[in-house]
Each structure stands twice: as C-alpha cells, then as structure tokens.
Design an enzyme around this catalytic site. Structure first.
Site, mmCIF file in Angstrom:
data_model
loop_
_atom_site.group_PDB
_atom_site.id
_atom_site.type_symbol
_atom_site.label_atom_id
_atom_site.label_comp_id
_atom_site.label_asym_id
_atom_site.label_seq_id
_atom_site.Cartn_x
_atom_site.Cartn_y
_atom_site.Cartn_z
ATOM 1 N N TYR A 72 7.612 10.312 -2.038
ATOM 2 C CA TYR A 72 7.494 9.484 -3.214
ATOM 3 C C TYR A 72 6.274 9.595 -3.769
ATOM 4 O O TYR A 72 5.100 10.446 -2.922
ATOM 5 C CB TYR A 72 7.747 7.774 -2.599
ATOM 6 C CG TYR A 72 6.902 7.669 -1.767
ATOM 7 C CD1 TYR A 72 5.571 6.608 -1.704
ATOM 8 C CD2 TYR A 72 7.038 8.003 -0.114
ATOM 9 C CE1 TYR A 72 5.016 6.167 -0.609
ATOM 10 C CE2 TYR A 72 6.163 7.447 0.819
ATOM 11 C CZ TYR A 72 5.117 6.536 0.641
ATOM 12 O OH TYR A 72 4.389 6.132 1.756
ATOM 13 N N GLY A 117 0.768 -1.332 -0.023
ATOM 14 C CA GLY A 117 -0.112 -0.089 0.024
ATOM 15 C C GLY A 117 0.764 1.421 -0.081
ATOM 16 O O GLY A 117 2.153 1.036 0.326
ATOM 17 N N CYS A 118 0.338 2.346 -0.404
ATOM 18 C CA CYS A 118 1.177 3.523 -0.473
ATOM 19 C C CYS A 118 1.417 4.066 1.008
ATOM 20 O O CYS A 118 2.671 4.543 0.978
ATOM 21 C CB CYS A 118 0.287 4.702 -1.481
ATOM 22 S SG CYS A 118 -1.274 5.247 -0.734
ATOM 23 N N TRP A 119 0.333 4.116 1.770
ATOM 24 C CA TRP A 119 0.743 4.799 3.011
ATOM 25 C C TRP A 119 1.794 3.911 3.866
ATOM 26 O O TRP A 119 2.722 4.515 4.564
ATOM 27 C CB TRP A 119 -0.485 4.934 3.902
ATOM 28 C CG TRP A 119 -1.355 5.992 3.533
ATOM 29 C CD1 TRP A 119 -2.469 6.260 2.888
ATOM 30 C CD2 TRP A 119 -0.694 7.418 3.999
ATOM 31 N NE1 TRP A 119 -2.688 7.589 2.684
ATOM 32 C CE2 TRP A 119 -1.729 8.239 3.438
ATOM 33 C CE3 TRP A 119 0.160 7.970 4.767
ATOM 34 C CZ2 TRP A 119 -1.814 9.691 3.803
ATOM 35 C CZ3 TRP A 119 0.239 9.398 4.902
ATOM 36 C CH2 TRP A 119 -0.891 10.070 4.623
#
Length: 310
Positions: free
Chosen positions: A287, A115-117
């Site tokens: 990012y 996941g991004c987080w």
C-alpha cells in the site's frame, strides 16, 4: 450542504497530501489559517471551533493541544497523529478492520487515523485471529520497508539533499520499541507485542509489510488455502473496501510485491504465500504509506463521517 474542513498542520507532509486530495472537491470548504497565525493558539481555536470536521496533521503533543482547544460540541475530529490511537473515546479509523467499523467511524465524534506501519499487519492478522485460525498468543514478527516520506519533512529533506549518497535500504527501530507497537498489538488483537523490524528505502513513497508465520507448533495447523480463504471472505464481504486479497499463488517471486505499486491511491493488496509441508506462511501487504497509510485513510474517514461513503 457544504461541510467546513480545517486541516490543522496543512503544510506538513500529510496535510499537503490531504489538501491535494480535496482540491477539486466542491462539496466541502477547506478553512485555511493565515501563515502568521499557525502557532497562535487563539487563532487555531477559532478555526477548530468553526469547522464541521478538523483534521489534525500535527506532532502528538500539538494534536492533544488542538483537541483541548475545541469547545464546539459540533466539531468532529480526525487525528492523524499517534496521540489518540489507543485512547478511550476514540474510534480507530481503519474502515475495513471489522464489518461494522465503517459504521462506527461514520457516527464517531473522534476518529484516530491509523499509522502506516500497523495497518498492513493488522489487516493481515486480525481476521485470522477472529476466525480462530491463529491464536492471539502466537509469537509474531513484522518486517517491511517504507518510502522516506514516512519520516516527515526532516527525512524527506535529508534524502532529497543527499541523493545517491543515502542507503538503498536502512533498517531502523533497532531498540525494538517502535512507537506503533501499542496500536498494532491492540487492533491486531495480539496477546503480546510483536517484534517489529521496519526499514526505510531510497524511494519517496510506497510500502510493503510482511508477517512470517511459523505454524508447526499450533495444535491445529491452518493451511495456506485456509488463511487465504478467511482473508478473502472478510474483505470480500465489505462494501467499498480499499483492501483486496490477491489470488493464492505458489510462485518464487512476484512483480506485484512492489512497495510503490499503489502509490497515489488508497488501495491495499494482501498476499498469502505458504508452504504447507513446512507449516509456514507469509502474509504481505502492499500500500501507499501516504495513501491508505495516511492521507488516503484520512479522506476515506472524512467521507464516512460526512455520510458520503460506505
């Protein structure tokens, strides 16, 4: 040899990004299901089983359904949903997480895209815990901001329709039960779940996560230089790393801490800021939530699985 790739959910945010990143590739063939067959399980099963690698860009339940439709033992899977990130038998697709993680992804049959987080905090914390500079039971908080594309099509449409009426900065996850907490806890190697306070900004994509550290109660208080050195050593030892560590600097502010700085790339930059007199430090990751945080990581994992990276 040309590899056959099927993106199940190719018209969603992540799927479209992956298609764009693969558009000029001549070493792969992207299999595309007709629009009127996208929700037909039998048709999806045909495409899934015809692929060398299937990339799932679907809601969690649909991703589980897709995996269940695969009967061909030769079909490998990259799942971009959160359905399998802490599931047994799945390899976590953060290539820089450990020195042998890229090799594990290269050989894996099932890869769960991160996941991004969680990626920024995992990138910052895991090497420090592994080095013994931070204890696993240190109370941790995670803050940050992501572009609205992280909320998928519904949020994108809402933000783009409302324009200037939407907030510049909107905290969410106020129940303190973010869906990525199990993933973050497991792969950062924390003893307990952190307190996570995410926010969405009025920009399409890009991301910044911050982990503030109160170090004064530790039996051995690491200096900012020690924290920075451990991160620089870890990521500097990796071949083809998308993660780099910025030079240690005592600054009041930095233009490099722009959530949109790495948009359109697969890069992540880690920053360490510290006040040794106060025994405090701040770990920041920058990012692209659609790059290293989603489609960029998926393509990186695809290349590893095809033996064309790392």
């Amino acid at each position: 040899m040309t590899a056959k790739i099927f993106i199940d959910g190719e018209h969603g945010t992540t799927g479209l990004q992956i298609r764009g990143r693969l558009a000029e590739r001549r070493d792969i063939e992207v299999l595309s299901i007709p629009a009127d067959k996208r929700k037909d399980p039998a048709a999806r099963a045909d495409f899934l089983n015809a692929a060398d690698i299937a990339i799932l860009c679907l809601p969690d339940d649909a991703a589980r359904e897709s995996v269940a439709l695969i009967e061909n033992a030769g079909t490998r899977v990259i799942d971009a949903s959160s359905a399998h990130r802490v599931a047994e038998g799945w390899t976590y697709g953060f290539a820089e997480m450990d020195r042998d993680q890229a090799a594990a992804i290269r050989e894996a049959q099932r890869v769960a895209n991160p996941g991004c987080w969680p990626q920024g905090p995992i990138a910052a914390l895991r090497p420090l815990i592994a080095a013994g500079l931070l204890p696993a039971d240190l109370p941790v908080t995670v803050n940050g901001v992501s572009g609205y594309s992280g909320g998928g099509r519904t949020m994108i449409e809402a933000y783009e329709a409302d324009g200037a009426a939407v907030p510049h900065f909107m905290p969410y996850g106020l129940t303190l039960d973010h869906k990525h907490l199990p993933e973050l806890t497991a792969y950062a190697r924390l003893a307990g779940a952190p307190l996570m306070q995410p926010a969405v900004g009025r920009f399409a994509q890009g991301m910044l996560t911050a982990v503030p550290l109160h170090l004064g109660r530790l039996a051995r208080v690491p200096s900012g230089r020690a924290l920075h050195g451990a991160l620089a050593e870890h990521y500097g030892a990796l071949a083809d790393s998308a993660v780099t560590v910025a030079p240690l600097a005592a600054v009041e502010r930095s233009a490099e801490l722009d959530p949109q700085r790495h948009n359109g790339t697969n890069a992540m930059t880690l920053h360490v800021f510290a006040n040794d007199a106060r025994a405090q430090a701040l770990l920041i990751a920058v990012y692209d939530n659609l790059g290293k945080g989603a489609s960029g990581a998926a393509v990186q994992n695809l290349d590893l699985m095809l033996g064309r990276a790392g």
